[in-house]
Scaffold this motif. Structure first.
Motif, PDB file in Angstrom:
ATOM      1  N   THR A  94     -20.860   5.489  21.220  1.00  0.00           N
ATOM      2  CA  THR A  94     -21.314   4.802  20.003  1.00  0.00           C
ATOM      3  C   THR A  94     -21.466   3.328  20.328  1.00  0.00           C
ATOM      4  OG1 THR A  94     -20.238   6.384  18.546  1.00  0.00           O
ATOM      5  CG2 THR A  94     -20.661   4.200  17.631  1.00  0.00           C
ATOM      6  N   LEU A  96     -22.292  -0.617  19.076  1.00  0.00           N
ATOM      7  CA  LEU A  96     -22.399  -1.557  17.961  1.00  0.00           C
ATOM      8  C   LEU A  96     -23.515  -2.534  18.278  1.00  0.00           C
ATOM      9  CD1 LEU A  96     -18.719  -2.555  17.041  1.00  0.00           C
ATOM     10  CD2 LEU A  96     -20.069  -0.595  16.279  1.00  0.00           C
ATOM     11  N   ARG A 117     -24.980   6.288  17.119  1.00  0.00           N
ATOM     12  CA  ARG A 117     -24.665   7.330  18.099  1.00  0.00           C
ATOM     13  C   ARG A 117     -25.742   8.412  18.109  1.00  0.00           C
ATOM     14  NH1 ARG A 117     -21.580  11.710  20.054  1.00  0.00           N
ATOM     15  NH2 ARG A 117     -20.611  12.853  18.341  1.00  0.00           N
ATOM     16  N   SER A 139     -15.473  11.081  11.208  1.00  0.00           N
ATOM     17  CA  SER A 139     -14.839  12.360  11.498  1.00  0.00           C
ATOM     18  C   SER A 139     -14.499  13.034  10.165  1.00  0.00           C
ATOM     19  CB  SER A 139     -13.590  12.125  12.331  1.00  0.00           C
ATOM     20  OG  SER A 139     -12.781  11.119  11.743  1.00  0.00           O
TER      21      SER A 139
HETATM   22  O1  TXA Z   1     -17.219  10.998  17.863  1.00  0.00           O
HETATM   23  C1  TXA Z   1     -17.335  10.295  16.871  1.00  0.00           C
HETATM   24  O2  TXA Z   1     -17.524   9.070  16.940  1.00  0.00           O
HETATM   25  C2  TXA Z   1     -17.252  10.983  15.493  1.00  0.00           C
HETATM   26  C3  TXA Z   1     -18.463  11.903  15.371  1.00  0.00           C
HETATM   27  C4  TXA Z   1     -18.537  12.562  14.008  1.00  0.00           C
HETATM   28  O3  TXA Z   1     -19.616  11.199  15.650  1.00  0.00           O
HETATM   29  N1  TXA Z   1     -17.207  10.018  14.454  1.00  0.00           N
HETATM   30  C5  TXA Z   1     -16.121   9.220  14.237  1.00  0.00           C
HETATM   31  O4  TXA Z   1     -16.251   8.369  13.161  1.00  0.00           O
HETATM   32  O5  TXA Z   1     -15.109   9.267  14.906  1.00  0.00           O
HETATM   33  P1  TXA Z   1     -15.029   7.581  12.517  1.00  0.00           P
HETATM   34  O6  TXA Z   1     -15.583   6.966  11.294  1.00  0.00           O
HETATM   35  O7  TXA Z   1     -13.888   8.498  12.360  1.00  0.00           O
HETATM   36  O8  TXA Z   1     -14.722   6.436  13.545  1.00  0.00           O
HETATM   37  C6  TXA Z   1     -15.642   5.364  13.697  1.00  0.00           C
HETATM   38  C7  TXA Z   1     -14.967   4.171  14.288  1.00  0.00           C
HETATM   39  C8  TXA Z   1     -13.953   3.564  13.335  1.00  0.00           C
HETATM   40  O9  TXA Z   1     -12.841   3.110  14.096  1.00  0.00           O
HETATM   41  C9  TXA Z   1     -14.734   2.395  12.734  1.00  0.00           C
HETATM   42  O10 TXA Z   1     -13.883   1.353  12.308  1.00  0.00           O
HETATM   43  C10 TXA Z   1     -15.590   1.962  13.917  1.00  0.00           C
HETATM   44  O11 TXA Z   1     -15.959   3.174  14.543  1.00  0.00           O
HETATM   45  N2  TXA Z   1     -16.805   1.266  13.484  1.00  0.00           N
HETATM   46  C11 TXA Z   1     -17.887   1.765  12.840  1.00  0.00           C
HETATM   47  N3  TXA Z   1     -18.786   0.814  12.580  1.00  0.00           N
HETATM   48  C12 TXA Z   1     -18.287  -0.346  13.067  1.00  0.00           C
HETATM   49  C13 TXA Z   1     -18.723  -1.697  13.109  1.00  0.00           C
HETATM   50  N4  TXA Z   1     -19.891  -2.064  12.584  1.00  0.00           N
HETATM   51  N5  TXA Z   1     -17.902  -2.619  13.698  1.00  0.00           N
HETATM   52  C14 TXA Z   1     -16.721  -2.264  14.241  1.00  0.00           C
HETATM   53  N6  TXA Z   1     -16.244  -0.994  14.229  1.00  0.00           N
HETATM   54  C15 TXA Z   1     -17.008  -0.054  13.655  1.00  0.00           C
END
Ligand code: TXA
Ligand code: MG
Length: 352
Positions: A94, A96, A117, A139
């Motif tokens: 993923t 940013l 992603r 998730s």
């Molecule tokens: O494997 C994965 O990444 C899974 C599958 C479904 O794609 N998704 C996942 O999403 O684990 P989540 O929301 O559980 O974790 C996303 C992480 C979180 O720690 C969030 O804070 C961080 O990514 N994140 C998302 N957007 C961000 C941003 N703009 N700046 C900093 N951190 C970010």
């Protein structure tokens, strides 16, 4: 609301795509963990993700697309991002990047960057193609619980909160994707995952790993990735990591397990295949061989959930070194243990 689980097929993917287009939530298998998806352009749908998970609104979501070119309208894609996409996408990475204005605030929690992603799981890929939308998906667990690696895990947490879960079997990687910040001067891993720093360094000159990856945040410290602030991946029981030489680890776990059992508390041990025999008489489960850490990654969340289902209050786990995928595994294990760790070698010195 009734929650259906349907095996992945062209028909069930068409149904999932229709639901997403109508602003509904769908449980989606990916190669990392199951996601709880919604149309990223639909603010109300995205809000319902936060409600279903009990997720704090200041924790941003990842936006999923089918192809690298689908990222262009959503964010400022840099040359570094293009190189990483070419090398590691689709896959558990993923990135940013600076977001464009079409991404609603609710997705990024108002941050100037968006997480993007391109999943490799064939069902996720096909669904993204068919629905023709960027899909915001965290998730698919209740906030704070271990991420789901089977459709059943999603149902256990979110039953009645979404109309459909696509069942694509067990997730292959088993841990969430690597999150890398490409908006900082040096690309920085905020959350380790299946694409390891060693792998990133094969194409990037420099990669930083946020130093909070293997330690708790200090009081008042701002989390670089908001998700790292919260207690995470936690089973209901108390998990303790035990490090040291195999012999000391085994003695140490036995001593603490005896103590807990004297207090009437059932104990479970997560042990490497090579040591399983050493724990005879205890409830010890295999985390795979020390030589195949991907197996431990694949199993970890399932074992944490199983311990909850079996109502085990006391858990001990052997630990890995932090090279390769070991970094991601130890990052999740440490959070599941709330950083509780025993050094079996120094304990052996104190209790000869
Ligand atoms: O494997 C994965 O990444 C899974 C599958 C479904 O794609 N998704 C996942 O999403 O684990 P989540 O929301 O559980 O974790 C996303 C992480 C979180 O720690 C969030 O804070 C961080 O990514 N994140 C998302 N957007 C961000 C941003 N703009 N700046 C900093 N951190 C970010
Ligand atoms: Mg999560």
């Amino acid at each position: 609301m009734e929650t259906k689980i349907l095996p992945v097929s062209e028909e069930s993917i068409q149904e999932a795509a229709r639901l997403l287009q109508q602003g509904q939530l769908v449980g989606i298998p990916t190669e990392t963990v199951y996601g709880l998806g919604a149309n990223a352009f639909d603010e109300a749908a995205v809000r319902s993700i936060f409600a279903a998970k009990g997720r704090p609104a200041d924790n941003p979501l990842i936006v999923h697309v089918a192809h690298p070119e689908d990222a262009e309208p959503l964010c400022e894609v840099t040359d570094t991002a293009r190189l990483l996409m070419k090398t590691f996408c689709p896959g558990p990475l993923t990135m940013l990047m600076k977001r464009k204005s079409c991404i609603p605030d609710v997705v990024t929690a108002g941050l100037p960057s968006v997480a993007l992603r391109i999943p490799s799981h064939p069902a996720a890929h096909r669904l993204l193609e068919v629905c023709g939308l960027p899909v915001a998906a965290p998730s698919a667990n209740t906030s704070g619980k271990p991420s789901p690696t089977t459709a059943k895990h999603v149902l256990d947490d979110l039953h009645g909160k979404l109309p459909l879960i696509l069942d694509g079997g067990e997730c292959q990687v088993g841990l969430e994707s690597t999150v890398i910040d490409l908006t900082s001067p040096i690309p920085t891993v905020l959350r380790p995952g299946g694409v390891t720093p060693e792998m990133l360094l094969t194409v990037l000159k420099e990669v930083k790993v946020a130093d909070s990856v293997l330690r708790p945040l200090r009081e008042g410290e701002k989390a670089l990735s908001p998700g790292m602030r919260y207690r995470h991946y936690a089973p209901s029981g108390q998990l303790t990591m035990v490090k040291g030489t195999p012999e000391h680890v085994e003695q140490c776990i036995r001593r603490h397990a005896d103590e807990a059992q004297r207090q009437g508390k059932p104990v479970r041990v997560f042990a490497f295949e090579e040591h399983l025999n050493a724990y005879q008489g205890l409830d010890a489960v295999s985390i795979g061989s020390r030589k195949t850490p991907e197996k431990m990654a694949h199993l970890l969340f399932k074992l944490l959930r199983q311990a909850d289902d079996d109502r085990i209050p006391v858990l001990f786990s052997e630990v890995l070194t932090t090279d390769g995928i070991g970094l991601a595994i130890m990052n999740r294990l440490a959070r599941a243990a709330a950083f509780t760790e025993i050094d079996a070698d120094s304990e052996a010195e104190r209790n000869p």
